[in-house]
Design an enzyme around this catalytic site. Structure first.
Site, short mmCIF file in Angstrom:
data_model
loop_
_atom_site.label_atom_id
_atom_site.label_comp_id
_atom_site.label_asym_id
_atom_site.label_seq_id
_atom_site.Cartn_x
_atom_site.Cartn_y
_atom_site.Cartn_z
N GLY A 1 3.77 -3.62 -3.91
CA GLY A 1 3.32 -3.87 -5.28
C GLY A 1 2.74 -2.64 -5.96
N ILE A 2 1.92 -1.89 -5.24
CA ILE A 2 1.32 -0.68 -5.83
C ILE A 2 2.42 0.31 -6.15
CG2 ILE A 2 -0.16 1.31 -5.37
CD1 ILE A 2 -1.80 -0.60 -3.52
N VAL B 1 -3.92 6.09 -1.33
CA VAL B 1 -4.63 4.96 -1.94
C VAL B 1 -4.50 3.73 -1.03
CG1 VAL B 1 -4.49 5.70 -4.34
CG2 VAL B 1 -2.58 4.41 -3.34
N ARG C 1 -5.09 3.23 3.22
CA ARG C 1 -6.20 3.13 4.15
C ARG C 1 -6.35 4.47 4.86
NH1 ARG C 1 -7.74 -0.63 1.68
NH2 ARG C 1 -8.11 -2.78 2.39
N ASP D 1 -8.38 8.44 -1.78
CA ASP D 1 -9.30 7.39 -2.16
C ASP D 1 -9.89 6.71 -0.92
OD1 ASP D 1 -10.56 5.84 -4.28
OD2 ASP D 1 -9.46 4.15 -3.42
N GLU E 1 -14.59 6.34 7.35
CA GLU E 1 -14.99 5.90 6.02
C GLU E 1 -16.22 5.03 6.16
OE1 GLU E 1 -11.89 4.66 3.23
OE2 GLU E 1 -13.24 3.08 2.57
N HIS F 1 -13.28 5.35 -2.18
CA HIS F 1 -12.73 3.97 -2.22
C HIS F 1 -12.98 3.33 -3.58
CE1 HIS F 1 -11.14 0.99 0.91
NE2 HIS F 1 -10.80 0.55 -0.28
N ALA G 1 -10.42 3.14 -6.10
CA ALA G 1 -9.19 2.83 -6.83
C ALA G 1 -9.27 1.45 -7.47
CB ALA G 1 -7.99 2.89 -5.89
N ASN G 2 -10.09 0.61 -6.87
CA ASN G 2 -10.21 -0.76 -7.36
C ASN G 2 -11.68 -1.10 -7.53
OD1 ASN G 2 -9.49 -3.38 -8.06
ND2 ASN G 2 -9.36 -4.07 -5.93
#
Lengths: 303, 303
Positions: free
Chosen positions: B132-133, B214, B216, B240, B245, B264, B266-267
């Protein structure tokens, strides 16, 4: 036709001249000059009575006007429009930087998640001075489904804009200021556009809006902008051009949490030369074919 | 149908449940749970034998798998796809940051013009994990006339890609690595994608290419990446997500001249909640209508 490329003899531009059918020659024997690599103050070094046409390397010609170099009897052409895609791409980068706060993240040396961000999807984008750069930017923004409000000199509708206002329609411009989530400046620097974005204009902008300037620093009142940024009255400013320019070392706009400065980098040399070469080739071809040149300068209008 | 939103009762999600025809209820009386605001380790607090369906808030579910919370007898749905536009927009921002060196400019406190830059116009973009991305990003990149090379699990042609390879086609993936000016990672974190970009993969990338992650952090071998960045073997990396992390304070990836880290982001929450609410409303509507839910998790596949 004898054409000289100088004062700096960029090979890319010489090749473009030859590819279009022009003949490279020393400046004194040339009827056309492709100016590259020096300030307009040095124009006198290559100027001579036989010169008919000068192709300038920049889109804006205000430095040439200020230097008094745009003399009668010579047709000057700017590179206006040649860099539209390059500059529009940079403008999109500035918009995303503001929307997502990338400038703040770039400066951090530790992990600090931000919960707030804006998006271009569905945003309202105002473009003051919607010419070639504006048209290219509208194309790049199309997938985001933005609403574009355009202002240009003629008021002639800009394709892809919901509405276009004439630059001298003050209420119309105020409507754009009040509606835009992103206000993009892409107008030439003229007497009319000087400090177009002043304290009054800034006070009419949306609280979270970002100002993006890819035009000329003179369009913005820097002091008024800094005050608006310090007080958080707008979302921020992403500036490729400034007043003064260059900004002095350590100027508060550098590293301001609400500001991002790209030092006149929208059209960097590595992208400029190929684009200028394409314009030179096209204009030499047109000149030899007797067709109208692209970017003919009107010294009275200032662009 | 009784639905609980928790452990944090986000009003946006509660409204979405009601708008779709669901009824809000305490957790113990709910057959469906919209999970929001806490780590999967706390799932037991709201789990009970009457639970049939759990809507998770993230696109990736590896933390739920690791916590052992994806128990039998319950249908779990992830938010996969719900944030595609949001994340793709961020990915475009990361690509432009790398192309134009915006991360370096953001850190400067004086005027230093850069002569070199890359452009997305005409660039080759490799997308590893084109779901989807990837589809949304391809749409955003369309005006730039990029050439897209896609890799996905099935090898089923991705619309807008010049060619699509299966993820297990090693020579194909190497072709993408070698051709991409921008290599975008958008694959889920699984055993197969762990350290997909290791020293070998980095050595196959174009000298000036940018890596954009973008997906993991586990998809990239951080040590190998740092070595490649230090030696200037690739253009740079815009990340991102990272491994580990969060990155520890002062980690060399922060403020590296060839790296940009968005933590992190992007969203971000301000964009996540409206998108999650739309997904919740759609899935509740589907559940009540007996239609297939979006984002049903296959614990064996890991997404």
């Amino acid at each position: 036709m004898n054409i000289h490329v100088g004062p700096v003899a960029a090979p890319e531009l010489q090749e473009a001249v030859v590819a279009a059918g022009g003949r490279l020659s020393p400046a004194a024997e040339a009827s056309a000059l492709v100016w590259y690599g020096a300030e307009p103050e040095r124009f006198g070094e290559l100027d001579h009575p036989g010169l008919e046409w000068v192709q300038l390397p920049a889109a804006g010609i205000e430095e040439w006007a200020a230097a008094g170099a745009l003399r009668d009897g010579v047709t000057f052409t700017s590179a206006a429009g040649a860099y539209a895609d390059t500059v529009a791409e940079h403008a999109l980068g500035l918009m995303l930087t503001g929307a997502r706060g990338l400038h703040v993240m770039a400066r951090a040396d530790r992990w600090e998640r931000r919960s707030a961000a804006a998006s271009l999807f569905g945003a309202t984008v105002g473009i003051l001075g919607a010419g070639g750069i504006g048209r290219s930017l509208i194309g790049l923004l199309r997938p985001f489904g933005v609403r574009v409000l355009a202002v240009n000199r003629s008021g002639r509708p800009v394709e892809g804009a919901e509405r276009t206002w004439r630059a001298d329609d003050a209420p119309g411009v105020r409507e754009v200021l009040a509606a835009a989530d992103f206000l993009v400046l892409a107008a030439p620097a003229t007497a009319e556009t000087s400090r177009l974005v002043d304290a009054d204009a800034l006070s009419r902008m949306k609280p979270g809006a970002w100002l993006v300037n890819v035009a000329r620093g003179a369009l913005v009142d820097t002091g008024a902008l800094l005050a608006a940024l310090d007080e958080g009255r707008i979302g921020g400013a992403a500036l490729d051009v400034t007043d003064p320019e260059p900004l002095p070392d350590g100027h508060p706009l550098f590293r301001h949490p609400r500001a991002f400065v790209s030092p006149h980098s929208a059209n960097p040399k590595s992208l400029l030369l190929p684009a200028l070469a394409r314009r030179v080739e096209e204009n030499v071809r047109r000149h030899l074919a007797g067709e109208p040149l692209l970017g003919v300068v009107d010294p009275a209008a200032g662009y």
